[in-house]
Design an enzyme around this catalytic site. Sequence first.
Site, PDB file in Angstrom:
ATOM      1  N   ARG A 210       0.808  -1.223   0.000  1.00  0.00           N
ATOM      2  CA  ARG A 210       0.000   0.000   0.000  1.00  0.00           C
ATOM      3  C   ARG A 210       0.842   1.274   0.000  1.00  0.00           C
ATOM      4  O   ARG A 210       0.372   2.341   0.389  1.00  0.00           O
ATOM      5  CB  ARG A 210      -0.986   0.003   1.168  1.00  0.00           C
ATOM      6  CG  ARG A 210      -2.009  -1.132   1.094  1.00  0.00           C
ATOM      7  CD  ARG A 210      -3.104  -0.973   2.139  1.00  0.00           C
ATOM      8  NE  ARG A 210      -4.112  -2.007   1.973  1.00  0.00           N
ATOM      9  CZ  ARG A 210      -4.090  -3.180   2.605  1.00  0.00           C
ATOM     10  NH1 ARG A 210      -3.108  -3.446   3.456  1.00  0.00           N
ATOM     11  NH2 ARG A 210      -5.037  -4.066   2.407  1.00  0.00           N
ATOM     12  N   LYS A 232       3.093  11.093 -11.873  1.00  0.00           N
ATOM     13  CA  LYS A 232       2.180  10.273 -12.662  1.00  0.00           C
ATOM     14  C   LYS A 232       2.827   8.909 -12.882  1.00  0.00           C
ATOM     15  O   LYS A 232       3.935   8.813 -13.396  1.00  0.00           O
ATOM     16  CB  LYS A 232       1.892  10.918 -14.017  1.00  0.00           C
ATOM     17  CG  LYS A 232       0.812  11.964 -14.005  1.00  0.00           C
ATOM     18  CD  LYS A 232       0.470  12.351 -15.432  1.00  0.00           C
ATOM     19  CE  LYS A 232      -0.655  13.352 -15.494  1.00  0.00           C
ATOM     20  NZ  LYS A 232      -1.005  13.695 -16.888  1.00  0.00           N
ATOM     21  N   GLU A 274       8.695  16.900 -25.946  1.00  0.00           N
ATOM     22  CA  GLU A 274       8.170  17.431 -24.688  1.00  0.00           C
ATOM     23  C   GLU A 274       8.810  18.781 -24.353  1.00  0.00           C
ATOM     24  O   GLU A 274       8.171  19.653 -23.763  1.00  0.00           O
ATOM     25  CB  GLU A 274       8.406  16.441 -23.546  1.00  0.00           C
ATOM     26  CG  GLU A 274       7.692  15.104 -23.718  1.00  0.00           C
ATOM     27  CD  GLU A 274       6.190  15.170 -23.476  1.00  0.00           C
ATOM     28  OE1 GLU A 274       5.682  16.275 -23.182  1.00  0.00           O
ATOM     29  OE2 GLU A 274       5.532  14.126 -23.579  1.00  0.00           O
ATOM     30  N   LYS A 316       7.495  22.293 -15.394  1.00  0.00           N
ATOM     31  CA  LYS A 316       6.613  21.227 -14.917  1.00  0.00           C
ATOM     32  C   LYS A 316       6.442  21.295 -13.412  1.00  0.00           C
ATOM     33  O   LYS A 316       5.333  21.090 -12.891  1.00  0.00           O
ATOM     34  CB  LYS A 316       7.139  19.855 -15.323  1.00  0.00           C
ATOM     35  CG  LYS A 316       6.156  18.753 -14.939  1.00  0.00           C
ATOM     36  CD  LYS A 316       6.310  17.501 -15.725  1.00  0.00           C
ATOM     37  CE  LYS A 316       5.138  16.554 -15.452  1.00  0.00           C
ATOM     38  NZ  LYS A 316       5.279  15.272 -16.184  1.00  0.00           N
ATOM     39  N   GLU A 326      -4.235  17.026 -11.540  1.00  0.00           N
ATOM     40  CA  GLU A 326      -4.723  17.329 -12.884  1.00  0.00           C
ATOM     41  C   GLU A 326      -6.204  17.676 -12.900  1.00  0.00           C
ATOM     42  O   GLU A 326      -6.994  17.134 -13.670  1.00  0.00           O
ATOM     43  CB  GLU A 326      -4.445  16.157 -13.834  1.00  0.00           C
ATOM     44  CG  GLU A 326      -4.490  16.542 -15.300  1.00  0.00           C
ATOM     45  CD  GLU A 326      -3.938  15.459 -16.211  1.00  0.00           C
ATOM     46  OE1 GLU A 326      -2.717  15.478 -16.461  1.00  0.00           O
ATOM     47  OE2 GLU A 326      -4.710  14.596 -16.661  1.00  0.00           O
ATOM     48  N   ARG A 330      -2.907  21.376 -14.819  1.00  0.00           N
ATOM     49  CA  ARG A 330      -1.897  20.389 -15.202  1.00  0.00           C
ATOM     50  C   ARG A 330      -2.227  19.707 -16.524  1.00  0.00           C
ATOM     51  O   ARG A 330      -1.339  19.262 -17.240  1.00  0.00           O
ATOM     52  CB  ARG A 330      -1.730  19.337 -14.095  1.00  0.00           C
ATOM     53  CG  ARG A 330      -0.608  18.350 -14.397  1.00  0.00           C
ATOM     54  CD  ARG A 330      -0.261  17.463 -13.230  1.00  0.00           C
ATOM     55  NE  ARG A 330       0.778  16.522 -13.599  1.00  0.00           N
ATOM     56  CZ  ARG A 330       1.338  15.663 -12.756  1.00  0.00           C
ATOM     57  NH1 ARG A 330       0.967  15.627 -11.494  1.00  0.00           N
ATOM     58  NH2 ARG A 330       2.271  14.831 -13.178  1.00  0.00           N
ATOM     59  N   ASN A 334      -0.521  18.369 -21.487  1.00  0.00           N
ATOM     60  CA  ASN A 334      -0.790  17.280 -22.423  1.00  0.00           C
ATOM     61  C   ASN A 334      -1.088  17.760 -23.839  1.00  0.00           C
ATOM     62  O   ASN A 334      -1.792  17.081 -24.590  1.00  0.00           O
ATOM     63  CB  ASN A 334      -1.962  16.434 -21.912  1.00  0.00           C
ATOM     64  CG  ASN A 334      -1.605  15.660 -20.657  1.00  0.00           C
ATOM     65  OD1 ASN A 334      -0.508  15.111 -20.553  1.00  0.00           O
ATOM     66  ND2 ASN A 334      -2.514  15.630 -19.706  1.00  0.00           N
ATOM     67  N   HIS A 337      -1.181  15.261 -26.716  1.00  0.00           N
ATOM     68  CA  HIS A 337      -1.165  13.906 -26.192  1.00  0.00           C
ATOM     69  C   HIS A 337      -2.434  13.117 -26.505  1.00  0.00           C
ATOM     70  O   HIS A 337      -2.378  11.896 -26.655  1.00  0.00           O
ATOM     71  CB  HIS A 337      -0.933  13.933 -24.679  1.00  0.00           C
ATOM     72  CG  HIS A 337       0.472  14.250 -24.285  1.00  0.00           C
ATOM     73  ND1 HIS A 337       1.119  15.403 -24.688  1.00  0.00           N
ATOM     74  CD2 HIS A 337       1.381  13.569 -23.531  1.00  0.00           C
ATOM     75  CE1 HIS A 337       2.352  15.404 -24.189  1.00  0.00           C
ATOM     76  NE2 HIS A 337       2.530  14.311 -23.491  1.00  0.00           N
ATOM     77  N   HIS A 341      -1.660   9.785 -28.083  1.00  0.00           N
ATOM     78  CA  HIS A 341      -1.987   8.506 -27.459  1.00  0.00           C
ATOM     79  C   HIS A 341      -2.817   7.639 -28.402  1.00  0.00           C
ATOM     80  O   HIS A 341      -2.680   6.412 -28.414  1.00  0.00           O
ATOM     81  CB  HIS A 341      -2.743   8.734 -26.160  1.00  0.00           C
ATOM     82  CG  HIS A 341      -1.879   9.245 -25.050  1.00  0.00           C
ATOM     83  ND1 HIS A 341      -2.395   9.693 -23.845  1.00  0.00           N
ATOM     84  CD2 HIS A 341      -0.533   9.370 -24.940  1.00  0.00           C
ATOM     85  CE1 HIS A 341      -1.405  10.075 -23.065  1.00  0.00           C
ATOM     86  NE2 HIS A 341      -0.269   9.904 -23.715  1.00  0.00           N
ATOM     87  N   HIS A 354       6.947   7.561 -27.906  1.00  0.00           N
ATOM     88  CA  HIS A 354       5.945   8.468 -27.346  1.00  0.00           C
ATOM     89  C   HIS A 354       6.115   9.889 -27.878  1.00  0.00           C
ATOM     90  O   HIS A 354       5.142  10.533 -28.287  1.00  0.00           O
ATOM     91  CB  HIS A 354       6.041   8.462 -25.821  1.00  0.00           C
ATOM     92  CG  HIS A 354       5.136   9.428 -25.142  1.00  0.00           C
ATOM     93  ND1 HIS A 354       3.753   9.348 -25.212  1.00  0.00           N
ATOM     94  CD2 HIS A 354       5.402  10.531 -24.385  1.00  0.00           C
ATOM     95  CE1 HIS A 354       3.217  10.338 -24.529  1.00  0.00           C
ATOM     96  NE2 HIS A 354       4.186  11.074 -24.012  1.00  0.00           N
TER      97      HIS A 354
END
Length: 453
Positions: A210, A232, A274, A316, A326, A330, A334, A337, A341, A354
Amino acid sequence: MASSSFCPKHALTLFSSTNHRRNKVISPEFSLRFEASGSFGSSRCVASIVSINNNSNNVKHRLMASGSSAAAPVMDQSPTQTTSSPAVPTIVEVDLGNRSYPIYIGSGLLDQPQLLQRHVHGKQVLVVTNTTVAPLYLDKTIQALTDGNPNVKVESVILPDGEQFKDMDTLMKVFDKAIESRLDRRCTFVALGGGVIGDMCGYAAAAYLRGVNFIQIPTTVMAQVDSSVGGKTGINHRLGKNLIGAFYQPQCVLIDTDTLNTLPDRELASGLAEVIKYGLIRDAEFFEWQEKNMQALLARDPSAFTYAIKRSCENKAEVVSLDEKESGLRATLNLGHTFGHAIETGVGYGEWFHGEAVAAGMVMAVDMSYRLGWIDDSLVKRVHKILLQANLPTAPPETMTVDMFKSVMAVDKKVADGLLRLILLKGPLGNCVFTSDYDKKALDDTLHAFCKS
């Protein structure tokens, strides 16, 4: 209408609070505009970021010839070079209250054991890496963790290399090793590699017992300027990228710029996507610096790369400290993206890097922004030019269809109440919006412009 849940009143409070951060290395000037639409509690609002100015290819890493820095010097607005030892790290802090952590940036940082050891609180460490990076940096990392510190026991797990292995089956190998080694709750996981390793190791650390501590040691441009910072973590699903994961912050990020000397040209270029993104969405001055210094970056000029990494991390870190989970701001990180994606999922994980998919996605986002009348033609041309200079694609693969894009984008994480929210450019360079309040015909026109069917 726009579905962002980022509140202007809250945003202004947060922006103000960052002026008093400890170890702060930047002094941003903020200019914000807010447009009425969307909701936050009883208020209706969406943040429009006008400017935030901060002064399976499984390709093996290969050693590059040293001294390949005969490129244009970093332009005047970059930090003045000092006479300090190159081993002294630049430190950028991610300000998250009692979960704040440093990003160390510099040459030869893996040769400074104290940097890593100060963030290891127990006596057990698990280094997670892959078949490409392990032969190059695993021994050096273990040495850094154990030098003068014989009580620490270091285990390692070496995963296959590639985006196509960022899945549950591969993730289980990390848990298997941790359980077999009887690692306890005071152990530390160390991610040694690129974005895939960082995401998987971070997610494993979030879930094991956990939650245990973890450290990021990114070895690619992509990971150093983006994925290792901000917490992330996650894995892919066959229906979409990064759909399974958690927000989980590291104890520190250690960026040894020497690791870029073994990075293949294609992966280096992928990471630059990026870097370019930060300039487009929030840092016009940084974008202009890139236009003048792209050849220096491709030539691996040490001073240029150190500056690019530092400026990217500053951007960032600023955003993450304001909007960790986010909720609105935030998401602007992206840009491209959502389209990107879809490309990665559509052509198969690992076929395109990517950053390559994000580059093509940014071109599509810019095209749509222009169709909406939100930016002028000169910015469209500048984006095309800099991506070509960086050896990045400016269109999706021909196998992508309109239906493929729509199918994958329908399950994108930014869909809310059935509406697809996109990050689009609006206004002069350095401005963007995160919104679902756009003419859907513009999206259709963009998809048809870039797809044969």
